[in-house]
Scaffold this motif. Structure first.
Motif, PDB file in Angstrom:
ATOM      1  N   LYS A 174       0.818  -1.217   0.000  1.00 17.31           N
ATOM      2  CA  LYS A 174       0.000   0.000   0.000  1.00 17.31           C
ATOM      3  C   LYS A 174       0.857   1.274   0.000  1.00 17.31           C
ATOM      4  O   LYS A 174       0.584   2.192  -0.781  1.00 17.31           O
ATOM      5  CB  LYS A 174      -0.948  -0.033   1.200  1.00 17.31           C
ATOM      6  N   PRO A 175       1.904   1.380   0.827  1.00 14.48           N
ATOM      7  CA  PRO A 175       2.721   2.605   0.808  1.00 14.48           C
ATOM      8  C   PRO A 175       3.403   2.848  -0.546  1.00 14.48           C
ATOM      9  O   PRO A 175       3.439   3.977  -1.030  1.00 14.48           O
ATOM     10  CB  PRO A 175       3.769   2.374   1.907  1.00 14.48           C
ATOM     11  N   GLU A 176       3.906   1.774  -1.152  1.00 14.64           N
ATOM     12  CA  GLU A 176       4.562   1.909  -2.451  1.00 14.64           C
ATOM     13  C   GLU A 176       3.564   2.342  -3.524  1.00 14.64           C
ATOM     14  O   GLU A 176       3.869   3.155  -4.395  1.00 14.64           O
ATOM     15  CB  GLU A 176       5.229   0.592  -2.861  1.00 14.64           C
ATOM     16  N   CYS A 177       2.369   1.816  -3.440  1.00 17.01           N
ATOM     17  CA  CYS A 177       1.312   2.154  -4.382  1.00 17.01           C
ATOM     18  C   CYS A 177       0.933   3.633  -4.267  1.00 17.01           C
ATOM     19  O   CYS A 177       0.818   4.336  -5.281  1.00 17.01           O
ATOM     20  CB  CYS A 177       0.109   1.255  -4.114  1.00 17.01           C
ATOM     21  N   LEU A 178       0.761   4.090  -3.046  1.00 16.80           N
ATOM     22  CA  LEU A 178       0.416   5.497  -2.833  1.00 16.80           C
ATOM     23  C   LEU A 178       1.538   6.397  -3.309  1.00 16.80           C
ATOM     24  O   LEU A 178       1.295   7.404  -3.979  1.00 16.80           O
ATOM     25  CB  LEU A 178       0.117   5.747  -1.353  1.00 16.80           C
ATOM     26  N   GLU A 179       2.761   6.032  -3.003  1.00 23.83           N
ATOM     27  CA  GLU A 179       3.921   6.818  -3.449  1.00 23.83           C
ATOM     28  C   GLU A 179       3.961   6.907  -4.976  1.00 23.83           C
ATOM     29  O   GLU A 179       4.200   7.965  -5.548  1.00 23.83           O
ATOM     30  CB  GLU A 179       5.202   6.175  -2.921  1.00 23.83           C
ATOM     31  N   TYR A 180       3.692   5.780  -5.635  1.00 26.17           N
ATOM     32  CA  TYR A 180       3.660   5.750  -7.098  1.00 26.17           C
ATOM     33  C   TYR A 180       2.589   6.698  -7.636  1.00 26.17           C
ATOM     34  O   TYR A 180       2.822   7.480  -8.548  1.00 26.17           O
ATOM     35  CB  TYR A 180       3.385   4.317  -7.576  1.00 26.17           C
ATOM     36  N   ALA A 181       1.388   6.626  -7.048  1.00 25.80           N
ATOM     37  CA  ALA A 181       0.277   7.464  -7.506  1.00 25.80           C
ATOM     38  C   ALA A 181       0.588   8.943  -7.326  1.00 25.80           C
ATOM     39  O   ALA A 181       0.295   9.762  -8.208  1.00 25.80           O
ATOM     40  CB  ALA A 181      -0.999   7.101  -6.767  1.00 25.80           C
ATOM     41  N   LEU A 182       1.184   9.299  -6.206  1.00 24.90           N
ATOM     42  CA  LEU A 182       1.526  10.698  -5.954  1.00 24.90           C
ATOM     43  C   LEU A 182       2.625  11.170  -6.903  1.00 24.90           C
ATOM     44  O   LEU A 182       2.537  12.268  -7.468  1.00 24.90           O
ATOM     45  CB  LEU A 182       1.959  10.885  -4.498  1.00 24.90           C
ATOM     46  N   ALA A 183       3.636  10.355  -7.100  1.00 19.65           N
ATOM     47  CA  ALA A 183       4.757  10.726  -7.974  1.00 19.65           C
ATOM     48  C   ALA A 183       4.325  10.859  -9.433  1.00 19.65           C
ATOM     49  O   ALA A 183       4.861  11.677 -10.177  1.00 19.65           O
ATOM     50  CB  ALA A 183       5.878   9.696  -7.854  1.00 19.65           C
ATOM     51  N   ARG A 243      -5.904  12.040  -2.389  1.00 20.76           N
ATOM     52  CA  ARG A 243      -4.484  12.232  -2.747  1.00 20.76           C
ATOM     53  C   ARG A 243      -4.175  13.702  -2.993  1.00 20.76           C
ATOM     54  O   ARG A 243      -3.114  14.194  -2.599  1.00 20.76           O
ATOM     55  CB  ARG A 243      -4.127  11.386  -3.976  1.00 20.76           C
ATOM     56  N   ARG A 244      -5.091  14.422  -3.625  1.00 15.49           N
ATOM     57  CA  ARG A 244      -4.899  15.867  -3.847  1.00 15.49           C
ATOM     58  C   ARG A 244      -4.777  16.586  -2.510  1.00 15.49           C
ATOM     59  O   ARG A 244      -3.907  17.446  -2.325  1.00 15.49           O
ATOM     60  CB  ARG A 244      -6.050  16.462  -4.640  1.00 15.49           C
ATOM     61  N   ALA A 282       0.991  18.468   2.309  1.00 18.40           N
ATOM     62  CA  ALA A 282       2.433  18.218   2.345  1.00 18.40           C
ATOM     63  C   ALA A 282       3.237  19.405   1.788  1.00 18.40           C
ATOM     64  O   ALA A 282       4.433  19.508   2.028  1.00 18.40           O
ATOM     65  CB  ALA A 282       2.770  16.956   1.559  1.00 18.40           C
ATOM     66  N   SER A 283       2.565  20.275   1.061  1.00 17.26           N
ATOM     67  CA  SER A 283       3.266  21.422   0.435  1.00 17.26           C
ATOM     68  C   SER A 283       3.550  22.523   1.432  1.00 17.26           C
ATOM     69  O   SER A 283       2.950  22.739   2.394  1.00 17.26           O
ATOM     70  CB  SER A 283       2.440  21.999  -0.696  1.00 17.26           C
TER      71      SER A 283
END
Length: 77
Positions: free
Chosen positions: A44-53, A69-70, A76-77
């Motif tokens: 799950k963390p890798e998936c979320l990181e991929y989607a954000l990147a 995610r938005r 985070a900004s």
């Protein structure tokens, strides 16, 4: 962009064992089942990181909708 199946962590992704439509519901459709599957997923963390990147605009990735995610990116900004 490469397909998710070619990513090193994707072999362990629970979503690949489920119906793709579950993760890409029609507008207004339920995301409950997709998020339930994500909760049991070890990547799950890798998936979320991929989607954000990759700024994935559609579907449930890493247990989060595009709207979620938005919001996460804004915070985070």
């Amino acid at each position: 962009m490469i397909g998710i199946e070619q990513l090193p962590w994707a072999d362990d992704a629970k979503c690949l064992q489920a119906e793709p439509d579950t993760f890409f519901p029609e507008k207004g459709g339920s995301t409950r089942e997709a998020k339930r599957i994500c909760q049991m997923c070890t990547v799950k963390p890798e998936c979320l990181e991929y989607a954000l990147a990759n700024e994935e605009r559609f579907g449930i990735w890493g247990g989060m909708s595009e709207r979620e995610r938005r919001k996460l990116k804004r915070l985070a900004s």
